[in-house]
Scaffold this motif. Structure first.
Motif, short mmCIF file in Angstrom:
data_model
loop_
_atom_site.label_atom_id
_atom_site.label_comp_id
_atom_site.label_asym_id
_atom_site.label_seq_id
_atom_site.Cartn_x
_atom_site.Cartn_y
_atom_site.Cartn_z
N PRO A 114 6.21 -0.31 0.26
CA PRO A 114 5.91 -1.59 0.94
C PRO A 114 6.91 -1.95 2.04
CG PRO A 114 5.78 -1.84 -1.44
CD PRO A 114 6.41 -0.51 -1.18
N GLU A 115 7.97 -1.19 2.17
CA GLU A 115 8.98 -1.47 3.18
C GLU A 115 8.36 -1.36 4.58
OE1 GLU A 115 12.98 0.32 4.84
OE2 GLU A 115 12.11 1.39 3.14
N PRO A 116 8.62 -2.35 5.47
CA PRO A 116 7.98 -2.33 6.79
C PRO A 116 8.17 -1.02 7.58
CG PRO A 116 9.02 -4.44 6.45
CD PRO A 116 9.37 -3.60 5.27
N THR A 117 9.37 -0.42 7.54
CA THR A 117 9.57 0.82 8.31
C THR A 117 8.72 1.95 7.74
OG1 THR A 117 11.50 1.29 6.98
CG2 THR A 117 11.91 0.35 9.13
N SER A 118 8.59 1.99 6.43
CA SER A 118 7.77 3.03 5.80
C SER A 118 6.30 2.85 6.18
CB SER A 118 7.94 2.98 4.28
OG SER A 118 6.90 3.70 3.65
N LEU A 119 5.85 1.58 6.16
CA LEU A 119 4.46 1.29 6.50
C LEU A 119 4.16 1.64 7.95
CD1 LEU A 119 3.18 -2.05 5.00
CD2 LEU A 119 2.58 0.30 4.47
N THR A 120 5.09 1.29 8.84
CA THR A 120 4.90 1.58 10.26
C THR A 120 4.80 3.09 10.47
OG1 THR A 120 6.25 -0.35 10.74
CG2 THR A 120 5.83 1.15 12.57
N PRO A 124 1.93 -5.97 -9.24
CA PRO A 124 0.65 -5.26 -9.36
C PRO A 124 -0.32 -5.71 -8.27
CG PRO A 124 1.29 -6.26 -11.46
CD PRO A 124 2.25 -6.75 -10.43
N GLY A 125 -1.04 -4.78 -7.71
CA GLY A 125 -2.02 -5.12 -6.67
C GLY A 125 -1.49 -4.95 -5.27
N GLU A 126 -0.16 -4.84 -5.15
CA GLU A 126 0.46 -4.73 -3.83
C GLU A 126 0.01 -3.47 -3.09
OE1 GLU A 126 4.93 -5.56 -2.04
OE2 GLU A 126 4.73 -4.52 -3.95
N GLY A 127 -0.13 -2.37 -3.85
CA GLY A 127 -0.54 -1.10 -3.25
C GLY A 127 -1.91 -1.18 -2.62
N ARG A 128 -2.84 -1.83 -3.34
CA ARG A 128 -4.20 -1.97 -2.86
C ARG A 128 -4.24 -2.84 -1.59
NH1 ARG A 128 -8.91 -0.28 -5.26
NH2 ARG A 128 -8.31 0.34 -7.34
N ILE A 156 -8.21 10.11 4.41
CA ILE A 156 -6.78 10.19 4.11
C ILE A 156 -6.51 9.36 2.87
CG2 ILE A 156 -4.47 9.60 4.98
CD1 ILE A 156 -5.57 10.22 7.82
N ARG A 157 -5.82 9.98 1.92
CA ARG A 157 -5.52 9.28 0.69
C ARG A 157 -4.16 8.60 0.77
NH1 ARG A 157 -8.19 12.38 -3.93
NH2 ARG A 157 -10.23 12.67 -3.02
N VAL A 158 -4.06 7.46 0.14
CA VAL A 158 -2.82 6.69 0.22
C VAL A 158 -2.30 6.37 -1.18
CG1 VAL A 158 -1.76 4.53 1.03
CG2 VAL A 158 -3.53 5.64 2.42
N LEU A 159 -1.04 6.70 -1.39
CA LEU A 159 -0.37 6.37 -2.64
C LEU A 159 0.84 5.50 -2.28
CD1 LEU A 159 0.16 6.77 -5.70
CD2 LEU A 159 1.23 8.95 -5.17
N VAL A 160 0.90 4.32 -2.89
CA VAL A 160 1.99 3.40 -2.55
C VAL A 160 3.03 3.44 -3.66
CG1 VAL A 160 2.62 1.06 -1.87
CG2 VAL A 160 0.37 1.96 -1.28
N ASN A 161 4.24 3.79 -3.28
CA ASN A 161 5.33 3.91 -4.26
C ASN A 161 6.21 2.65 -4.20
OD1 ASN A 161 6.91 5.13 -6.21
ND2 ASN A 161 8.08 6.36 -4.76
N GLN A 162 6.91 2.39 -5.27
CA GLN A 162 7.89 1.28 -5.34
C GLN A 162 7.27 -0.09 -5.05
OE1 GLN A 162 11.05 2.58 -2.72
NE2 GLN A 162 11.27 4.48 -3.84
N VAL A 163 6.12 -0.37 -5.65
CA VAL A 163 5.55 -1.71 -5.46
C VAL A 163 6.24 -2.67 -6.43
CG1 VAL A 163 3.32 -0.79 -4.73
CG2 VAL A 163 3.63 -1.46 -7.11
N SER A 164 6.41 -3.93 -5.98
CA SER A 164 7.13 -4.87 -6.84
C SER A 164 6.19 -5.76 -7.64
CB SER A 164 8.09 -5.72 -6.00
OG SER A 164 7.42 -6.22 -4.88
#
Lengths: 256, 257
Positions: free
Chosen positions: B151-157, B185-189, B175-183
């Motif tokens: 979720p870090e802005p630089t990673s997202l950019t 639940p639901g943040e990844g989606r 393209i598949r997306v896996l979000v790591n280190q979410v703080s």
């Protein structure tokens, strides 16, 4: 557990002087040449009581400094540059920071030497060195690479600014008039080639230098007095795109 | 090695725009989960410049991909079995000269992948971060691509920039997306949705077929991840009940769908 500082060399604590001083008292060291080298370079004598450890340390520091600088211009010499570029390329490999390497070369330097003599040639090299140092940031490393060639390492230089920075350096040199001993005014120009360190990959300094050199060659063959940077494949994300990307509730607001 | 007739591995490239988002950690643990779900998995350390899968797995390989490339060893000698029940092909640290995509690197990579494809059900290509030509080429060899972001802005950019480059320079539309280190639940989606929205607005209009981002999962910030990394063990082995391990297993299941 790591031993505390000082405990590490427990054997030498009996006699705290380094072995070479035990066998040779300071006044028996042959330091004339070292001291005269320092005097000649304008650094002056080391501080402290002659022969004391702080005095010797400051002598060694001054010699290290001397051996990392170019005698004519005072810029970093090639040895210093090679150390710095190896460090920088390792550093950016994992940090992903954009680091720019510029290779610069004085245009038609041989002609200057032939027409005005080597003294004038030296003045031109010095003037260019001064212009380069005056244009970059304190954190950048300007080196005389050899002959009429220079190199600059610019850590943390965003790709969007690279061309502007290089162009400013080129303009600065072009606009500078060099006064010769004869009173004559001389101008000179430089060609600049540049490349960014590859991001997120471990590479070698030689690969990085080769790429910058290739751009310098391009600048020369396209007519000199110009800058050529390797085109970066980096996809630019516009402010508009970023605005939308960070627009929603994810940053700050509650998701529940 | 016996070759099951008709076997052809599904190649999944795992990449990220930014380094240090946990790509290699996830590759190793996803491989463990996939192996437990019955797949014969090979993780190919395609991060040729900064390979550290050996560190994550606590392996000290004597033979690496580098030896295969230089003809010192056979491919079979370089493929190692791990405690997680999957195989690895490690790049090794002698790979600095592969940081640039030369015709030789291209040929050697293609050759190695062609040789392993009939022997496995799944190949995970742990690529380098960023969008260097080596990374783009490695991704082009895969059937599907999984982008890891935090979720870090630089990673997202950077993840967005990678998606943009993949969509415009390759014909990749899924393209598949896996979000790591979410703080939470639901943040990844939400992040997947956010990326999709920007892609719809700025990337897809220039393409014949729009780009679809598929949500594969989110892995929560979990102290057990650090514990596993410190112990140099697979999270799924040492702390299988942790929230992060369960999230990885769920992501692996979705990856098989």
């Amino acid at each position: 557990m790591a031993p505390a500082p000082g405990v590490l060399n427990s054997r030498s604590t009996v006699n705290s002087k380094p072995p070479f001083l035990q066998s040779a008292p300071p006044d028996a060291l042959r330091l004339e040449q070292a001291l005269s080298l320092l005097a000649q370079s304008g650094q002056g004598a080391p501080a402290g009581t002659q022969g004391s450890t702080p005095w010797l340390q400051s002598l060694i520091d001054a010699l290290c400094d001397l051996s990392s600088r170019d005698g004519l211009t005072g810029l970093a010499n090639r040895r210093n540059f090679e150390n710095a570029i190896a460090r920088e390329s390792d550093r950016v490999a994992r940090s992903g920071e954009p680091a720019l390497l510029l290779m610069l070369d004085i245009d038609h330097f041989k002609r200057i030497n032939d027409q005005h003599g080597h003294v004038a040639g030296d003045l031109v090299i010095k003037a260019v060195a001064e212009a380069l140092s005056a244009t970059v940031r304190p954190m950048d490393l300007v080196a005389r690479f050899g002959g009429e060639e220079f190199a600059i390492i610019l850590p943390n230089c965003p790709p969007a600014f690279g061309a502007t920075v290089a162009e400013r350096i080129r303009e600065r040199v072009e606009s500078r008039a060099i006064s010769l001993v004869s009173g004559q005014q001389l101008g000179c120009t430089i060609s600049i080639g540049g490349a960014y360190a590859p991001q997120w990959v471990r590479s070698t300094p030689s690969v990085w230098m080769e790429r910058a050199d290739l751009q310098l060659y391009r600048a020369k063959s396209e007519g000199r007095n110009r800058t050529c940077l390797e085109p970066t494949p980096v996809s630019v994300v516009s402010a508009e795109e970023k605005g939308l990307l960070f627009a929603s509730s994810i940053f700050g607001e509650d998701l529940s | 090695m016996t070759v099951a007739s008709g076997r052809r591995a599904r190649i999944t490239a795992i990449t990220s725009g930014k380094g240090g988002v946990g790509k290699t950690f996830l590759s190793a643990n996803l491989a463990t989960a996939l192996a437990r779900q019955g797949e014969k998995v090979l993780v190919l350390d395609a991060d040729l410049g900064l390979a550290n899968l050996d560190v994550v797995l606590n392996l000290f390989p004597k033979i690496t991909l580098h030896d295969v490339f230089t003809g010192k060893s056979t491919l079979d000698q370089a493929i190692l079995e791990t405690s997680g029940g999957f195989s690895v092909l490690l790049a090794g640290s002698g790979m600095v000269e592969y940081s640039r995509l030369t015709p030789e690197v291209r040929e050697q990579l293609t050759d190695v992948i062609q040789q392993v494809v009939p022997r496995f059900d799944r190949i995970l290509l742990d690529t380098g971060a960023g969008i260097s030509d080596v990374v783009l080429y490695t991704v082009s060899l895969a059937d599907e691509v999984l982008i890891v972001a935090t979720p870090e802005p630089t990673s997202l950019t950077d993840a967005y920039a990678t998606i943009k480059v993949l969509a415009t320079t390759q014909t990749r539309r899924d393209i598949r997306v896996l979000v790591n280190q979410v703080s939470k639940p639901g943040e990844g989606r939400v992040i997947r949705g956010q990326l999709q929205q920007v892609v719809d607005r700025f990337v897809s209009p220039g393409l014949e077929v729009p780009v679809k981002l598929e949500f594969v999962g989110e892995v929560p910030i979990d102290p057990s991840v650090r514990d596993a990394v410190k112990k140099r063990q697979l999270l799924l082995e040492c702390l299988p009940g942790s929230a992060a391990a369960q999230a990885v297993i769920a992501a692996a299941t979705r990856l098989r769908a």
